[in-house]
Design a protein around this motif. Structure first.
Motif, short mmCIF file in Angstrom:
data_model
loop_
_atom_site.label_atom_id
_atom_site.label_comp_id
_atom_site.label_asym_id
_atom_site.label_seq_id
_atom_site.Cartn_x
_atom_site.Cartn_y
_atom_site.Cartn_z
N LYS A 60 -9.62 -0.86 13.26
CA LYS A 60 -9.51 0.59 13.03
C LYS A 60 -8.24 1.13 13.67
O LYS A 60 -7.52 1.94 13.07
CB LYS A 60 -10.74 1.30 13.58
N GLU A 61 -7.92 0.72 14.90
CA GLU A 61 -6.70 1.17 15.57
C GLU A 61 -5.46 0.74 14.79
O GLU A 61 -4.50 1.49 14.67
CB GLU A 61 -6.64 0.60 16.99
N LYS A 62 -5.48 -0.49 14.24
CA LYS A 62 -4.34 -0.99 13.47
C LYS A 62 -4.13 -0.16 12.21
O LYS A 62 -2.99 0.21 11.88
CB LYS A 62 -4.58 -2.45 13.10
N VAL A 63 -5.22 0.17 11.53
CA VAL A 63 -5.11 0.99 10.32
C VAL A 63 -4.59 2.38 10.66
O VAL A 63 -3.72 2.92 9.98
CB VAL A 63 -6.49 1.07 9.60
N LEU A 64 -5.10 2.97 11.75
CA LEU A 64 -4.64 4.31 12.13
C LEU A 64 -3.17 4.31 12.55
O LEU A 64 -2.43 5.25 12.27
CB LEU A 64 -5.52 4.87 13.25
N SER A 65 -2.72 3.23 13.21
CA SER A 65 -1.30 3.18 13.60
C SER A 65 -0.41 3.01 12.37
O SER A 65 0.67 3.60 12.29
CB SER A 65 -1.07 2.03 14.58
#
Length: 164
Positions: free
Chosen positions: A153-158
């Protein structure tokens, strides 16, 4: 001053002729705006040195990049348009798309289609080569398969914030 009187059916019409100048020589020039390019050279020179407040400076629809403070113009950096052009060296496609190209209508992807596009090929390869464990988990997971849900999720948001 000459006065002509005409009566017709009981009504009297009076016609007056004035010999003095109309409005004492004043003209209504508000009907005829003189913008930047109109007017004489002398008028343009006076407007450049000391602009008259009643004569607007026409910008032809261009937005200002600052504001006037007293007699000086203050430029605001954020109001200046910035053109971001990608580097297209080695790019093989041409920039023209013909109008004769047929429209491509594609419905939005469902979760099943997305799963099939991203994971099915890897799962099928692992199954054929026998690289699946007892719970059908890959014995040699890819970097994307090693991510926890929170890391994914963090990777997608970044990535999303980099695009915007």
């Amino acid at each position: 001053m000459e006065l002509n009187v005409l009566s017709l059916l009981g009504k009297q019409f009076v016609r007056r002729i004035s010999t003095s100048a109309c409005a004492c020589g004043k003209r209504n020039f508000k009907k005829f705006p003189i913008f930047n390019k109109r007017g004489t050279r002398d008028f343009k020179a006076r407007q450049a040195k000391n602009p008259h407040p009643d004569v607007p400076i026409h910008t032809y629809g261009v937005r200002p990049i600052g504001y006037k403070s007293g007699t000086s113009f203050v430029t605001i950096k954020e109001l200046i348009p910035e053109m971001i052009v990608p580097d297209l060296t080695g790019f093989k496609l041409k920039p023209y798309v013909s109008y004769r190209v047929n429209d491509i209508v594609q419905p939005p992807m469902t979760p099943e289609e997305l799963f099939g596009a991203v994971y099915v090929k890897k799962i099928a390869e692992d199954f054929k080569s026998g690289k699946l464990g007892p719970d059908n988990e890959p014995l040699e997971p890819s970097p994307e398969e090693r991510l926890t849900p929170e890391e994914a999720k963090e990777k997608v948001l970044s990535i999303r914030s980099d695009i915007v």
